[in-house]
Design a protein around this motif. Structure first.
Motif, mmCIF file in Angstrom:
data_model
loop_
_atom_site.group_PDB
_atom_site.id
_atom_site.type_symbol
_atom_site.label_atom_id
_atom_site.label_comp_id
_atom_site.label_asym_id
_atom_site.label_seq_id
_atom_site.Cartn_x
_atom_site.Cartn_y
_atom_site.Cartn_z
ATOM 1 N N GLU A 147 0.855 -1.189 0.000
ATOM 2 C CA GLU A 147 0.000 0.000 0.000
ATOM 3 C C GLU A 147 0.891 1.240 0.000
ATOM 4 O O GLU A 147 1.873 1.311 0.737
ATOM 5 N N GLN A 148 0.565 2.222 -0.844
ATOM 6 C CA GLN A 148 1.379 3.428 -0.951
ATOM 7 C C GLN A 148 0.494 4.659 -0.748
ATOM 8 O O GLN A 148 -0.484 4.857 -1.466
ATOM 9 N N GLN A 149 0.867 5.479 0.215
ATOM 10 C CA GLN A 149 0.083 6.657 0.548
ATOM 11 C C GLN A 149 0.382 7.799 -0.433
ATOM 12 O O GLN A 149 1.541 8.040 -0.778
ATOM 13 N N THR A 150 -0.652 8.484 -0.868
ATOM 14 C CA THR A 150 -0.490 9.694 -1.669
ATOM 15 C C THR A 150 -0.904 10.892 -0.817
ATOM 16 O O THR A 150 -1.184 10.756 0.381
ATOM 17 N N ARG A 151 -0.994 12.066 -1.418
ATOM 18 C CA ARG A 151 -1.471 13.235 -0.669
ATOM 19 C C ARG A 151 -2.923 13.054 -0.245
ATOM 20 O O ARG A 151 -3.401 13.756 0.637
ATOM 21 N N HIS A 152 -3.611 12.121 -0.876
ATOM 22 C CA HIS A 152 -4.995 11.837 -0.530
ATOM 23 C C HIS A 152 -5.083 10.386 -0.042
ATOM 24 O O HIS A 152 -4.446 10.031 0.915
ATOM 25 N N GLU A 153 -5.821 9.514 -0.703
ATOM 26 C CA GLU A 153 -5.988 8.155 -0.222
ATOM 27 C C GLU A 153 -4.833 7.237 -0.648
ATOM 28 O O GLU A 153 -4.049 7.584 -1.523
ATOM 29 N N PRO A 154 -4.754 6.053 -0.017
ATOM 30 C CA PRO A 154 -3.716 5.089 -0.410
ATOM 31 C C PRO A 154 -4.066 4.414 -1.741
ATOM 32 O O PRO A 154 -5.237 4.258 -2.093
ATOM 33 N N TYR A 155 -3.018 3.989 -2.436
ATOM 34 C CA TYR A 155 -3.142 3.217 -3.678
ATOM 35 C C TYR A 155 -2.243 1.994 -3.555
ATOM 36 O O TYR A 155 -1.341 1.933 -2.719
ATOM 37 N N ARG A 156 -2.484 1.034 -4.455
ATOM 38 C CA ARG A 156 -1.575 -0.103 -4.535
ATOM 39 C C ARG A 156 -1.623 -0.672 -5.951
ATOM 40 O O ARG A 156 -2.615 -0.512 -6.663
ATOM 41 N N LEU A 157 -0.536 -1.317 -6.324
ATOM 42 C CA LEU A 157 -0.440 -2.024 -7.597
ATOM 43 C C LEU A 157 -0.400 -3.520 -7.326
ATOM 44 O O LEU A 157 0.344 -3.974 -6.459
ATOM 45 N N LEU A 158 -1.202 -4.264 -8.072
ATOM 46 C CA LEU A 158 -1.200 -5.714 -7.972
ATOM 47 C C LEU A 158 -0.724 -6.304 -9.294
ATOM 48 O O LEU A 158 -0.946 -5.720 -10.356
ATOM 49 N N ASP A 159 -0.080 -7.456 -9.219
ATOM 50 C CA ASP A 159 0.337 -8.136 -10.441
ATOM 51 C C ASP A 159 -0.888 -8.506 -11.271
ATOM 52 O O ASP A 159 -1.940 -8.886 -10.740
ATOM 53 N N HIS A 160 -0.738 -8.378 -12.587
ATOM 54 C CA HIS A 160 -1.842 -8.641 -13.513
ATOM 55 C C HIS A 160 -1.252 -9.247 -14.773
ATOM 56 O O HIS A 160 -0.068 -9.057 -15.080
ATOM 57 N N SER A 161 -2.079 -9.970 -15.527
ATOM 58 C CA SER A 161 -1.585 -10.626 -16.741
ATOM 59 C C SER A 161 -0.997 -9.629 -17.730
ATOM 60 O O SER A 161 -0.111 -9.964 -18.513
ATOM 61 N N GLU A 162 -1.475 -8.387 -17.737
ATOM 62 C CA GLU A 162 -0.944 -7.370 -18.654
ATOM 63 C C GLU A 162 0.206 -6.579 -18.055
ATOM 64 O O GLU A 162 0.864 -5.823 -18.748
ATOM 65 N N GLY A 163 0.417 -6.717 -16.771
ATOM 66 C CA GLY A 163 1.450 -5.960 -16.073
ATOM 67 C C GLY A 163 1.039 -5.708 -14.641
ATOM 68 O O GLY A 163 1.394 -6.453 -13.739
ATOM 69 N N TYR A 164 0.240 -4.651 -14.431
ATOM 70 C CA TYR A 164 -0.244 -4.310 -13.109
ATOM 71 C C TYR A 164 -1.716 -3.929 -13.157
ATOM 72 O O TYR A 164 -2.250 -3.526 -14.198
ATOM 73 N N LEU A 165 -2.363 -4.005 -11.987
ATOM 74 C CA LEU A 165 -3.691 -3.459 -11.763
ATOM 75 C C LEU A 165 -3.564 -2.407 -10.673
ATOM 76 O O LEU A 165 -3.060 -2.700 -9.582
ATOM 77 N N LEU A 166 -4.007 -1.184 -10.956
ATOM 78 C CA LEU A 166 -3.967 -0.113 -9.962
ATOM 79 C C LEU A 166 -5.291 -0.066 -9.212
ATOM 80 O O LEU A 166 -6.367 -0.076 -9.822
ATOM 81 N N GLN A 167 -5.202 -0.008 -7.877
ATOM 82 C CA GLN A 167 -6.381 0.101 -7.024
ATOM 83 C C GLN A 167 -6.222 1.288 -6.081
ATOM 84 O O GLN A 167 -5.108 1.669 -5.717
ATOM 85 N N ALA A 168 -7.358 1.863 -5.677
ATOM 86 C CA ALA A 168 -7.386 2.936 -4.688
ATOM 87 C C ALA A 168 -8.275 2.520 -3.531
ATOM 88 O O ALA A 168 -9.294 1.845 -3.731
ATOM 89 N N LEU A 169 -7.901 2.926 -2.316
ATOM 90 C CA LEU A 169 -8.710 2.627 -1.136
ATOM 91 C C LEU A 169 -9.737 3.732 -0.977
ATOM 92 O O LEU A 169 -9.422 4.840 -0.544
ATOM 93 N N ILE A 170 -10.989 3.418 -1.346
ATOM 94 C CA ILE A 170 -12.067 4.408 -1.357
ATOM 95 C C ILE A 170 -13.167 3.952 -0.412
ATOM 96 O O ILE A 170 -13.726 2.861 -0.573
ATOM 97 N N ARG A 171 -13.457 4.773 0.597
ATOM 98 C CA ARG A 171 -14.474 4.452 1.606
ATOM 99 C C ARG A 171 -14.261 3.048 2.186
ATOM 100 O O ARG A 171 -15.200 2.273 2.358
ATOM 101 N N GLY A 172 -12.997 2.739 2.457
ATOM 102 C CA GLY A 172 -12.665 1.502 3.139
ATOM 103 C C GLY A 172 -12.565 0.270 2.263
ATOM 104 O O GLY A 172 -12.304 -0.823 2.779
ATOM 105 N N GLU A 173 -12.746 0.431 0.942
ATOM 106 C CA GLU A 173 -12.674 -0.715 0.040
ATOM 107 C C GLU A 173 -11.690 -0.445 -1.089
ATOM 108 O O GLU A 173 -11.622 0.667 -1.622
ATOM 109 N N TRP A 174 -10.945 -1.488 -1.475
ATOM 110 C CA TRP A 174 -10.017 -1.365 -2.597
ATOM 111 C C TRP A 174 -10.811 -1.432 -3.906
ATOM 112 O O TRP A 174 -11.480 -2.427 -4.174
ATOM 113 N N GLN A 175 -10.741 -0.362 -4.681
ATOM 114 C CA GLN A 175 -11.483 -0.261 -5.934
ATOM 115 C C GLN A 175 -10.507 -0.310 -7.121
ATOM 116 O O GLN A 175 -9.492 0.394 -7.123
#
Length: 277
Positions: A147-175
């Motif tokens: 998990e990586q914190q930005t100036r706003h909410e946290p984000y994270r990158l997950l491994d994906h068949s194409e490379g990565y999937l970017l997710q953001a923690l929005i209202r307590g859920e990874w979107q």
């Protein structure tokens, strides 16, 4: 003649920024967020976005005081960072944000981001100032897992068949926001993608109005006649009754020079057509 880099830094209010450190990269991303809105008024009014040259992007986003979408935001920032000594690769992604109920077919690869490496080899960092209201507000390491914190909410990158999937923690859920390929894209590929999303009759940029701006503490998202302002303590929503009210907020709050779009009556009529889309 003033260079595009000097003009850009003056426009975003970060003329004191110097050097090529990660602190500089963070400062420029924050300044860009605050100063250049996301908007799709050119595609909405029938103007294709096909020229992604530094001259064209500087003219529109800096001198004409307009906004744009991912190809324009990340395109211009990429040129500026390269001129400052950073190593920049243009990458492409598929937007999966808010696609519940859509076809199982993958969306087109029509989102552009940047992979930025410092001159000392540190990085790469994912930089994306062109994802509208949910755009990254700080560079994050281009690596999966943490998990990586930005100036706003946290984000994270997950491994994906194409490379990565970017997710953001929005209202307590990874979107999920978008999948990302790690294959660098030449400008011609990006211009084809930009032309497609700015002209295809089913493109959301052609058939609906959207704008966004990110301040240090707020995310301003406009869709048609509906404005949402997201803050840490909650969200304020405003429903506009007329196209004139929408044009007023685009001008006064988002800072878009509407005179650049030609005849005001024609612009008002076009915005009125899409208020509920």
């Amino acid at each position: 003649m003033v260079s595009f880099r000097t003009a850009y830094l003056a426009h975003v209010g970060d003329t004191a920024t110097a050097g090529d450190s990660v602190a500089t990269l963070r400062a420029i991303v924050a300044a860009h967020n605050r100063s250049i809105p996301f908007e799709n008024l050119d595609p909405l009014t029938g103007v294709p976005v096909a020229d992604l040259s530094v001259e064209s992007l500087t003219d529109k986003l800096v001198h004409r005081r307009r906004g744009g979408y991912c190809y324009e935001h990340n395109g211009l920032l990429g040129y500026v960072l390269e001129d400052m000594g950073f190593s920049v690769q243009r990458l492409a992604g598929r937007v999966v944000w808010m696609r519940e109920g859509h076809s199982d077919e993958p969306p087109p690869q029509t989102h552009q981001v940047l992979a930025v490496t410092l001159p000392d080899g540190t990085g790469p960092y994912l930089v994306d100032v062109g994802f509208g209201g949910q755009t990254l507000t700080s560079p994050i390491r281009l690596q999966s897992g943490a998990e990586q914190q930005t100036r706003h909410e946290p984000y994270r990158l997950l491994d994906h068949s194409e490379g990565y999937l970017l997710q953001a923690l929005i209202r307590g859920e990874w979107q999920p926001l978008y999948t990302l390929s790690l294959e660098p894209r030449p400008r011609i590929d990006l211009e084809v993608g930009s032309w497609y999303v700015s002209t295809h009759p089913a493109s959301g940029f052609v058939v609906g109005l959207s704008a966004a701006l990110v301040t240090d503490g707020e995310r301003w998202n406009l869709r048609g006649r509906n404005l949402a302002v997201h803050r840490p303590g909650g969200t304020t929503r405003t429903h506009f009754d007329t196209a004139d009210e929408v044009l007023e907020v685009l001008s006064q709050r988002f800072g878009i020079d509407l005179s650049d779009l030609g005849d005001r009556a024609a612009l008002r009529a076009r915005v009125d057509e899409v208020l509920d889309r």
